[in-house]
Design an enzyme around this catalytic site. Structure first.
Site, PDB file in Angstrom:
ATOM      1  N   ASP A   1      -7.787   4.120   1.075  1.00 18.07           N
ATOM      2  CA  ASP A   1      -7.011   4.566   2.350  1.00 18.07           C
ATOM      3  C   ASP A   1      -7.925   4.742   3.580  1.00 18.07           C
ATOM      4  O   ASP A   1      -8.630   5.710   3.697  1.00 18.07           O
ATOM      5  CB  ASP A   1      -6.290   5.449   2.024  1.00 18.07           C
TER       6      ASP A   1
ATOM      7  N   CYS B   1       0.896  -1.174   0.017  1.00 17.31           N
ATOM      8  CA  CYS B   1      -0.026  -0.073   0.010  1.00 17.31           C
ATOM      9  C   CYS B   1       0.870   1.253   0.101  1.00 17.31           C
ATOM     10  O   CYS B   1       2.086   1.290  -0.420  1.00 17.31           O
ATOM     11  CB  CYS B   1      -1.020  -0.069   1.177  1.00 17.31           C
TER      12      CYS B   1
ATOM     13  N   ARG C   1      -3.419  -0.742   5.381  1.00 14.37           N
ATOM     14  CA  ARG C   1      -4.037  -1.660   4.486  1.00 14.37           C
ATOM     15  C   ARG C   1      -3.041  -3.050   4.428  1.00 14.37           C
ATOM     16  O   ARG C   1      -3.472  -4.144   4.523  1.00 14.37           O
ATOM     17  CB  ARG C   1      -4.272  -1.088   3.118  1.00 14.37           C
TER      18      ARG C   1
END
Length: 177
Positions: A137, A14, A20
């Site tokens: 996000d 990420c 994440r």
């Protein structure tokens, strides 16, 4: 090709490696352990940037993982290293910008072929446009956003585990020849 001394290696990627990708790393590692594959598959994570390098996982991500008894206290964010294209068998992008960045950074087609959107393993997302397979996000949001990320990753795990299992079995068959 993999062997007992060279496991099948998966990395989740990420932006900063604090939300994440560490969630995906820990959730996938636990799923692989439940399937008895943890001795032949390793999972790690990284960020496309070094913005958060050296920092722990976001507390909201840690809180969501702890609901399922996944401990994240050992996680330390790190930045992607170019050599990992060769060292990893599967590179999981968490959003379209990570996918694009990885694809553009890949040194060759063999490396690009290793890159997949994580949600492409969710049967409800497979075949959809890459733009629709991303995981937004959660950093800018609240706990509900981290819960949503958990559910999106969780939905992809069965397909992802089956894909990895197939790759490991194929490699084992090649080794026996």
């Amino acid at each position: 090709m993999n062997s007992m001394s060279s496991p099948y290696r998966v990395i989740a990627v990420c932006t900063g490696n604090i939300c994440r990708s560490p969630m995906a790393e820990l959730m996938l590692a636990a799923a692989l352990e439940r399937e008895g594959l943890d001795s032949v598959v390793t999972v790690d994570s990284a960020g496309t940037t070094g913005y958060e390098a050296g920092r722990p996982i976001d507390p909201r991500a840690a809180r969501r993982l702890s609901v399922t008894q996944l401990l994240s206290d050992k996680h330390v964010a790190r930045e992607w290293q170019p050599g990992w294209f060769r060292e990893r068998n599967l590179i999981l992008a968490l959003d379209i910008d990570h996918y694009a960045w990885l694809s553009q950074s890949a040194p060759d087609q063999e490396s690009r072929n290793k890159i997949r959107m994580l949600r492409s393993f969710d049967p409800r997302q497979a075949g959809k446009d890459l733009l629709d397979q991303g995981i937004e996000d959660p950093w800018y949001g609240g706990q509900a956003d981290f819960d949503a990320v958990w559910h999106q990753i969780h939905a992809a795990l069965p397909g992802l585990v089956n894909h990895i299992k197939g790759a490991v079995i194929k490699d084992a068959q090649l080794l026996r020849r």
